[in-house]
Design a protein around this motif. Sequence first.
Motif, PDB file in Angstrom:
ATOM      1  N   MET A  11       0.810  -1.275  -0.111  1.00 30.13           N
ATOM      2  CA  MET A  11       0.010  -0.001  -0.034  1.00 30.13           C
ATOM      3  C   MET A  11       0.859   1.228  -0.041  1.00 30.13           C
ATOM      4  N   CYS A  12       1.853   1.367   0.801  1.00 33.22           N
ATOM      5  CA  CYS A  12       2.893   2.581   0.842  1.00 33.22           C
ATOM      6  C   CYS A  12       3.452   2.609  -0.209  1.00 33.22           C
ATOM      7  N   ARG A  13       4.107   1.610  -0.989  1.00 36.98           N
ATOM      8  CA  ARG A  13       4.710   1.758  -2.168  1.00 36.98           C
ATOM      9  C   ARG A  13       4.005   2.015  -3.213  1.00 36.98           C
ATOM     10  N   THR A  14       2.519   1.799  -3.524  1.00 37.25           N
ATOM     11  CA  THR A  14       1.595   2.297  -4.456  1.00 37.25           C
ATOM     12  C   THR A  14       1.299   3.833  -4.122  1.00 37.25           C
ATOM     13  N   ILE A  15       1.214   4.197  -2.948  1.00 43.44           N
ATOM     14  CA  ILE A  15       0.947   5.437  -2.614  1.00 43.44           C
ATOM     15  C   ILE A  15       2.188   6.369  -3.098  1.00 43.44           C
ATOM     16  N   LEU A  16       3.220   6.118  -2.457  1.00 46.17           N
ATOM     17  CA  LEU A  16       4.473   6.647  -2.903  1.00 46.17           C
ATOM     18  C   LEU A  16       4.889   6.748  -4.453  1.00 46.17           C
ATOM     19  N   ILE A  45      -8.194   2.708  -1.528  1.00 50.17           N
ATOM     20  CA  ILE A  45      -7.255   1.490  -1.042  1.00 50.17           C
ATOM     21  C   ILE A  45      -8.254   0.526  -0.481  1.00 50.17           C
ATOM     22  N   THR A  46      -7.826  -0.681  -0.885  1.00 50.85           N
ATOM     23  CA  THR A  46      -8.710  -1.916  -0.250  1.00 50.85           C
ATOM     24  C   THR A  46      -7.678  -2.881   0.080  1.00 50.85           C
ATOM     25  N   ASN A  47      -7.909  -3.323   1.374  1.00 52.22           N
ATOM     26  CA  ASN A  47      -6.859  -4.649   1.885  1.00 52.22           C
ATOM     27  C   ASN A  47      -7.980  -5.264   2.705  1.00 52.22           C
ATOM     28  N   ARG A  48      -7.614  -6.872   2.456  1.00 50.46           N
ATOM     29  CA  ARG A  48      -8.282  -7.644   3.042  1.00 50.46           C
ATOM     30  C   ARG A  48      -7.540  -8.654   4.132  1.00 50.46           C
ATOM     31  N   LEU A 180     -15.069  -2.500   7.116  1.00 52.74           N
ATOM     32  CA  LEU A 180     -14.862  -1.160   7.483  1.00 52.74           C
ATOM     33  C   LEU A 180     -14.854  -0.303   6.434  1.00 52.74           C
ATOM     34  N   MET A 181     -15.577   1.062   6.427  1.00 52.68           N
ATOM     35  CA  MET A 181     -15.512   1.806   5.624  1.00 52.68           C
ATOM     36  C   MET A 181     -14.812   3.113   6.133  1.00 52.68           C
ATOM     37  N   GLN A 182     -13.762   3.843   5.595  1.00 50.27           N
ATOM     38  CA  GLN A 182     -13.075   4.753   6.195  1.00 50.27           C
ATOM     39  C   GLN A 182     -12.999   5.740   5.124  1.00 50.27           C
ATOM     40  N   ARG A 183     -13.489   7.107   5.374  1.00 44.02           N
ATOM     41  CA  ARG A 183     -13.529   8.196   4.160  1.00 44.02           C
ATOM     42  C   ARG A 183     -12.062   8.718   4.050  1.00 44.02           C
ATOM     43  N   SER A 184     -11.142   8.689   5.012  1.00 46.43           N
ATOM     44  CA  SER A 184      -9.949   9.439   5.240  1.00 46.43           C
ATOM     45  C   SER A 184      -9.115   8.481   6.228  1.00 46.43           C
ATOM     46  N   GLN A 185      -7.735   8.409   5.785  1.00 46.12           N
ATOM     47  CA  GLN A 185      -6.579   7.741   6.739  1.00 46.12           C
ATOM     48  C   GLN A 185      -5.134   8.131   6.773  1.00 46.12           C
ATOM     49  N   ASP A 186      -4.621   8.936   7.823  1.00 44.33           N
ATOM     50  CA  ASP A 186      -3.258   9.169   7.926  1.00 44.33           C
ATOM     51  C   ASP A 186      -2.691   7.672   8.022  1.00 44.33           C
ATOM     52  N   ILE A 187      -1.875   7.226   6.871  1.00 47.23           N
ATOM     53  CA  ILE A 187      -1.426   5.862   6.947  1.00 47.23           C
ATOM     54  C   ILE A 187      -0.271   5.511   7.988  1.00 47.23           C
ATOM     55  N   LEU A 188       0.541   6.599   8.332  1.00 45.79           N
ATOM     56  CA  LEU A 188       1.498   6.310   9.222  1.00 45.79           C
ATOM     57  C   LEU A 188       1.082   6.132  10.631  1.00 45.79           C
ATOM     58  N   ALA A 189       0.163   7.237  10.951  1.00 36.49           N
ATOM     59  CA  ALA A 189      -0.341   7.196  12.372  1.00 36.49           C
ATOM     60  C   ALA A 189      -1.384   6.273  12.602  1.00 36.49           C
ATOM     61  N   ALA A 190      -2.235   5.910  11.660  1.00 41.82           N
ATOM     62  CA  ALA A 190      -3.468   5.249  12.077  1.00 41.82           C
ATOM     63  C   ALA A 190      -3.935   3.865  11.159  1.00 41.82           C
ATOM     64  N   GLY A 214     -14.002 -13.934  10.727  1.00 41.34           N
ATOM     65  CA  GLY A 214     -13.517 -14.465   9.490  1.00 41.34           C
ATOM     66  C   GLY A 214     -12.676 -13.311   8.918  1.00 41.34           C
ATOM     67  N   GLU A 215     -13.352 -12.651   7.799  1.00 47.16           N
ATOM     68  CA  GLU A 215     -12.375 -11.711   7.104  1.00 47.16           C
ATOM     69  C   GLU A 215     -12.818 -10.333   7.401  1.00 47.16           C
ATOM     70  N   LEU A 216     -11.700  -9.352   7.374  1.00 48.14           N
ATOM     71  CA  LEU A 216     -12.006  -8.019   7.718  1.00 48.14           C
ATOM     72  C   LEU A 216     -11.565  -7.423   6.366  1.00 48.14           C
ATOM     73  N   LEU A 217     -12.490  -6.679   5.700  1.00 45.38           N
ATOM     74  CA  LEU A 217     -12.458  -5.902   4.349  1.00 45.38           C
ATOM     75  C   LEU A 217     -12.142  -4.553   4.708  1.00 45.38           C
ATOM     76  N   HIS A 218     -10.985  -3.827   4.594  1.00 41.66           N
ATOM     77  CA  HIS A 218     -10.895  -2.361   4.802  1.00 41.66           C
ATOM     78  C   HIS A 218     -10.777  -1.525   3.606  1.00 41.66           C
ATOM     79  N   VAL A 219     -11.572  -0.654   3.694  1.00 41.55           N
ATOM     80  CA  VAL A 219     -11.749   0.216   2.397  1.00 41.55           C
ATOM     81  C   VAL A 219     -11.580   1.727   2.770  1.00 41.55           C
ATOM     82  N   ILE A 220     -10.483   2.355   2.369  1.00 44.36           N
ATOM     83  CA  ILE A 220     -10.060   3.649   2.553  1.00 44.36           C
ATOM     84  C   ILE A 220     -10.241   4.528   1.388  1.00 44.36           C
ATOM     85  N   VAL A 221     -11.134   5.413   1.351  1.00 51.21           N
ATOM     86  CA  VAL A 221     -11.381   6.327   0.015  1.00 51.21           C
ATOM     87  C   VAL A 221     -10.045   7.061  -0.008  1.00 51.21           C
TER      88      VAL A 221
END
Length: 282
Positions: A11-16, A45-48, A180-190, A214-221
Amino acid sequence: MSRADELFVQMCRTILDHGTTNEGELVRPRWEDGTPAYTIKGFGITNRYDLREEFPALTLRRTALKSAMDEVLWIYQRKSNNIADLKSHIWDAWADETGSIGKAYGYQIAQVSHYPEGDFDQMDRVLFDLEHTPFSRRIMTNMYTFADLSEMNLYPCAYSVTYNVTQGSDDSRPVLNMVLMQRSQDILAANNWNVCQYAILLMMVARHVGMEAGELLHVIVDAHIYDRHIPIIEELIERPQLSAPRVSLNPEVDNFYDFKTSDLLVEGYETGPQVTSIPIAV
């Protein structure tokens, strides 16, 4: 190696490498010295994470798992919006002189609505539905209440949780999954803080209703890295990746409202050195 580490690095490599910047634009966040806090971001960004395989804690650096659990209990179990009910100080910057963060987070979970079966707040309704109609497609909580936004000291970032039950032919009991739906996330801090929080929430709710987590699907806008965090992230993602810790709940507790942070059992959590003095944009 930890799957959470792999996903975090990707995820970080993709963003950078492929993200877009808002440098020079009008932005709300500021650093402590008043300088605008610009970001580079990835959209959607979506992580499972599959809790049946491992607990999704980073080993690149340590995530304070019991503090993360305390915050999730503060929101969903204690249903509080006052920092006096929270052990950590991560919300201090958004609290008023009484300790309140306004009509946000736990305040929203505590709001009671009327149903044909009776009156329920948001969390109690989730537990009721999972116990009585577990295969419903309507089991969720939502903290983004437009009518109350003006009275929130911070709009909710991770704002919506949807629960979904599956049971395959090889499953001995129903499996509880979460989006988990998240509108915004500070990747390093949170980022991993939120992932671990909601993994723990999923585990507690699954225990309460007698299901397997089971699975946690994390969607970050808007998954963003602040400009002053870039060197820290670049160093962090080059670190060795270790094996995931073993994380479980006290087997003697099965009621969601009885869990305490001491009921989180963590074994074999080896990590790289902690990242300290992270600047936080407010």
